[in-house]
Structures are given as structure tokens and as C-alpha cells.
Design an enzyme around this catalytic site. Structure first.
Site, mmCIF file in Angstrom:
data_model
loop_
_atom_site.group_PDB
_atom_site.id
_atom_site.type_symbol
_atom_site.label_atom_id
_atom_site.label_comp_id
_atom_site.label_asym_id
_atom_site.label_seq_id
_atom_site.Cartn_x
_atom_site.Cartn_y
_atom_site.Cartn_z
ATOM 1 N N LYS A 195 20.160 6.190 55.253
ATOM 2 C CA LYS A 195 19.149 5.763 56.234
ATOM 3 C C LYS A 195 17.744 6.216 55.834
ATOM 4 O O LYS A 195 16.794 5.443 55.955
ATOM 5 C CB LYS A 195 19.503 6.314 57.626
ATOM 6 C CG LYS A 195 20.609 5.500 58.286
ATOM 7 C CD LYS A 195 21.046 6.073 59.616
ATOM 8 C CE LYS A 195 19.987 5.907 60.690
ATOM 9 N NZ LYS A 195 20.462 6.446 61.988
ATOM 10 N N ASP B 198 9.247 16.315 59.294
ATOM 11 C CA ASP B 198 10.590 16.656 58.823
ATOM 12 C C ASP B 198 11.516 16.707 60.031
ATOM 13 O O ASP B 198 11.095 17.148 61.103
ATOM 14 C CB ASP B 198 10.558 18.033 58.118
ATOM 15 C CG ASP B 198 11.674 18.208 57.111
ATOM 16 O OD1 ASP B 198 12.847 18.146 57.524
ATOM 17 O OD2 ASP B 198 11.374 18.405 55.923
ATOM 18 N N TYR C 270 6.483 -4.151 48.665
ATOM 19 C CA TYR C 270 5.237 -3.956 49.432
ATOM 20 C C TYR C 270 4.021 -4.040 48.509
ATOM 21 O O TYR C 270 2.975 -4.528 48.886
ATOM 22 C CB TYR C 270 5.262 -2.604 50.169
ATOM 23 C CG TYR C 270 5.799 -2.727 51.587
ATOM 24 C CD1 TYR C 270 7.098 -3.137 51.828
ATOM 25 C CD2 TYR C 270 4.994 -2.442 52.690
ATOM 26 C CE1 TYR C 270 7.593 -3.258 53.119
ATOM 27 C CE2 TYR C 270 5.479 -2.560 53.988
ATOM 28 C CZ TYR C 270 6.775 -2.965 54.189
ATOM 29 O OH TYR C 270 7.249 -3.086 55.472
ATOM 30 N N SER D 107 14.546 13.421 52.193
ATOM 31 C CA SER D 107 15.918 13.001 51.850
ATOM 32 C C SER D 107 16.759 14.234 51.537
ATOM 33 O O SER D 107 16.251 15.173 50.911
ATOM 34 C CB SER D 107 15.940 12.102 50.604
ATOM 35 O OG SER D 107 17.287 11.744 50.301
ATOM 36 N N LEU E 280 7.439 5.328 63.200
ATOM 37 C CA LEU E 280 6.500 6.410 62.930
ATOM 38 C C LEU E 280 5.148 6.083 63.544
ATOM 39 O O LEU E 280 4.579 5.030 63.254
ATOM 40 C CB LEU E 280 6.303 6.584 61.414
ATOM 41 C CG LEU E 280 7.501 7.116 60.631
ATOM 42 C CD1 LEU E 280 7.118 7.305 59.165
ATOM 43 C CD2 LEU E 280 7.992 8.422 61.215
ATOM 44 N N ASP F 71 12.153 12.418 62.920
ATOM 45 C CA ASP F 71 13.113 11.712 62.077
ATOM 46 C C ASP F 71 12.409 10.465 61.548
ATOM 47 O O ASP F 71 12.085 9.562 62.322
ATOM 48 C CB ASP F 71 14.341 11.336 62.920
ATOM 49 C CG ASP F 71 15.389 10.606 62.096
ATOM 50 O OD1 ASP F 71 15.049 10.120 60.994
ATOM 51 O OD2 ASP F 71 16.536 10.518 62.560
ATOM 52 N N VAL F 72 12.180 10.416 60.250
ATOM 53 C CA VAL F 72 11.343 9.334 59.715
ATOM 54 C C VAL F 72 12.096 8.009 59.595
ATOM 55 O O VAL F 72 11.532 7.014 59.159
ATOM 56 C CB VAL F 72 10.680 9.703 58.361
ATOM 57 C CG1 VAL F 72 9.742 10.886 58.549
ATOM 58 C CG2 VAL F 72 11.693 9.980 57.280
ATOM 59 N N TYR G 180 23.160 8.247 47.620
ATOM 60 C CA TYR G 180 21.820 8.711 47.233
ATOM 61 C C TYR G 180 21.201 7.747 46.223
ATOM 62 O O TYR G 180 20.074 7.291 46.384
ATOM 63 C CB TYR G 180 21.937 10.113 46.638
ATOM 64 C CG TYR G 180 20.626 10.758 46.273
ATOM 65 C CD1 TYR G 180 19.708 11.105 47.253
ATOM 66 C CD2 TYR G 180 20.323 11.065 44.942
ATOM 67 C CE1 TYR G 180 18.502 11.730 46.915
ATOM 68 C CE2 TYR G 180 19.135 11.691 44.606
ATOM 69 C CZ TYR G 180 18.225 12.022 45.590
ATOM 70 O OH TYR G 180 17.042 12.643 45.256
#
Ligand code: UDP
Length: 318
Positions: A94, A34, A162, A78, A64, A59-60, A148
Site C-alpha cells: 500500500k 510517518d 506523472y 516504507s 494527504l 499514514d501516507v 516490496y
């Protein structure tokens, strides 16, 4: 089920922290990530010293890295309340776009299952009621909620790509309005707003005439649905929410009744693009996961009110 290792992005948030608790309670190990812009370490304080739990401030939206084995990546990071994403429009975009890409990349590199926290907001101001998973939604991309809604829609598209292109085990849960302990009193969402106002003896601020509807799910029910989806062979999108629908006005009256508050109800302007109705169609979750919510609104609200009561200065009037 064998013990697994999960990464939970947004692990210090309202839902992320409850998900960490549930995974740990089932005997699994958890790494919470987080950046704490809306999350809070208080939500994880009770886990300090737990052997199977680790927190990484991260910060994801950036690359990572995690050195060890991972079985699951739950992408729950989020901002999630309308006032948060109005204050943080670019971070919201982002984390939905870049953050989802990074979290998917991490899951793929580890051959892990990916679970995206999506939202009923992808249905926008819905023209179909109740909303089932086949409905494409009615979203204003450049309205105040667009940051959002579109970030989450992009996140779903990325997750699906994916799945299709890389053959990844990637799942989507569409989360409807959820409430419970660890929501922030000041996050502007209707549940903490009304409870805080009622407990302080302030007027309850109903937006518009209060005829818009929502359906509120208690957090433990929601986490149960997500956990079942994660360990199932299903990949969604899967609505998880409580189908009991009420108007915002009825909700305000319910809060007044349960708290015993003598607060008045006042009407403030309706925010732009506020969805007029929202209720999940949960047939898919019922039939494929054997899941449905169990906690009635009053029981869930009583637990939530108790949590907020402890956090409100007792010298404030009720
Ligand atoms: N709302 C309200 N008063 C408040 C906060 C919210 O009447 O102080 C209304 C809001 O306009 C919306 C509903 O309550 O119709 C739910 O709002 P929330 O921000 O909790 O989440 P949303 O479902 O809109 O994402």
C-alpha cells in the site's frame, strides 16, 4: 540555494530521519510525516523544538493534506527490511502504490519537486552485474520479497507517468544497501544482525554458504547523493550506493575483526529469492552529480558499532 520547505514521508525512519537532518543543516524547513509502524520518534528526538522542523503523524496511504507552500516531497515511507515486509506485506504494497500516488498528488498540487526513494530491489536477483540503471531486473512477483520489489517498481512507473503525463519534476533514486546509526537492532538486516550478534557474543547467522554479495554504503554518503540529485537538473533513475562488493561471509568476518568478538559463524538456510549478487554501477551519479561515496567500510562500521554498543546492555558478553 534559497531555503526550501520539504515534506519527508517516512521521516521517522532510518533514512528519512537522516534526510531531515541534512535538509535542516542546509538551512531548509522540514515537515516529517510517518505512521510509526517501522519508524521511531527516537530518531527525531534531537529535533524537538527546532523552529524549522515539524512532525505530523500520518499514514501516507490516506489522503494527504498540507495547507502551506512546499518545494519538495521526498517519499521515503516504507518498511524496508526483508523481515519487516514479510510481517507487513499489505502495508508494504500500500505505501509503495497508494502512498506514492498520494505523495505525487500532494507534490503536483503544490508544484513541488518529487523524489521517490526506490531501491536496488527493483533489479531483483540480477542477471546483469554490476547493475546499471538501464537493467530491467529479474523479480519474482509472488515470492516473499515481491511485495516490496513490485511496490517499488509500481512506484517508479507511477512517478514516471506523472513526469511524462503531467510534466512534473519527479525524480527517482535507487538506493542500494545502506547502513549507519538509527538502523533498528532487530530489523533483521545483515548489518544490525551481525553487529548485535557480535557484541552480545552470539553466533553470527550467515544465511546459506555466505557466497552471496552485497555492497554497503554509509548513510552520510547516501544522503549526500540524494541531496545532490534533489537540487540538480537530473531526474534519474539514479543508482546511489557504494560499489565496493563483498560476500556475506567476508562481511561477517569483517564484523568479527572490527568488534574483536569471539563469536562463531553459523550457517542458516538461505531465504527464498535472496539475490545472489548486488553491486551498483554508479557511473551515472559520478558523471552527472559529481558524486561518489567517501566513507570506507571500516570507518562507517566503526561509527555504526559505536551506536549499537550504546544500545546493547553492557552486561551482555561481547
Ligand atoms: N543475511 C545473513 N544473515 C542475517 C541477515 C542477512 O546472512 O542474519 C544475508 C541475507 O541473506 C542477504 C544479505 O545478508 O544475502 C543482506 O541481507 P539484508 O537483509 O541486509 O538485505 P537485502 O540486501 O537482502 O535486502
Amino acid at each position: 540555494m534559497n531555503p526550501t520547505i520539504s515534506i519527508v514521508t517516512g521521516g521517522a525512519g532510518f533514512l528519512g530521519s537522516h534526510l531531515c537532518d541534512r535538509l535542516l543543516a542546509e538551512g531548509h524547513s522540514v515537515v516529517a510525516m510517518d505512521n510509526l509502524i517501522t519508524g521511531n520518534m527516537n530518531n527525531l528526538a534531537h529535533l524537538a523544538g527546532q523552529e524549522r522542523f515539524r512532525f505530523i503523524k500520518q499514514d501516507v496511504t490516506e489522503y494527504l493534506f498540507y495547507p502551506g507552500h512546499i518545494d519538495y516531497v521526498f517519499h521515503f515511507a516504507s518498511p524496508a527490511s526483508p523481515i519487516d515486509y514479510l510481517k507487513l506485506p499489505i502495508p508494504t504494497l500500500k505505501v509503495g502504490a497508494l502512498g506514492t500516488h498520494k505523495a505525487l498528488g500532494l507534490a503536483r498540487s503544490k508544484n513541488a519537486c518529487f523524489v521517490l526513494a526506490s531501491t536496488s530491489e527493483i533489479y531483483g536477483d540480477p542477471l546483469v552485474h554490476p547493475q546499471n540503471e538501464d537493467y530491467w531486473g529479474n523479480v519474482n512477483p509472488i515470492g516473499p520479497r515481491g511485495v516490496y520489489d513490485e511496490a517499488k517498481r509500481f512506484a517508479e512507473a507511477m512517478t514516471f507517468a506523472y513526469r511524462q503525463f503531467h510534466g512534473m519534476n519527479a525524480k527517482i533514486v535507487r538506493i542500494f544497501n545502506t547502513y549507519g546509526p538509527r538502523m533498528r537492532l532487530q530489523d533483521g538486516r545483515v548489518v544490525p544482525a551481525f553487529i548485535g550478534q557480535a557484541l552480545r557474543g552470539e553466533p553470527l547467522t550467515v544465511f546459506g554458504a555466505g557466497t552471496q554479495t552485497r555492497s554497503f554504503c554509509y548513510v552520510s554518503d547516501l544522503i549526500e547523493g540524494i541531496y545532490r540529485l534533489a537540487i540538480s537538473n537530473e531526474s534519474g533513475p539514479m543508482n546511489i550506493g557504494n560499489p565496493v562488493e563483498l560476500t556475506v561471509k567476508q562481511f561477517a568476518e569483517t564484523i568479527l575483526r572490527i568488534t574483536g568478538s569471539r563469536s562463531q559463524i553459523v550457517h542458516n538456510p538461505l531465504p527464498v529469492d535472496d539475490p545472489k549478487q548486488r553491486r551498483p554501477d554508479i557511473n551515472r551519479a559520478r558523471t552527472r552529480l559529481g558524486w561518489e561515496p567517501k566513507i570506507p567500510l571500516e570507518a562507517g562500521l566503526e561509527k555504526t558499532i559505536r551506536y549499537f554498543r550504546d544500545r546493547i546492555d553492557s552486561t551482555c558478553g561481547r
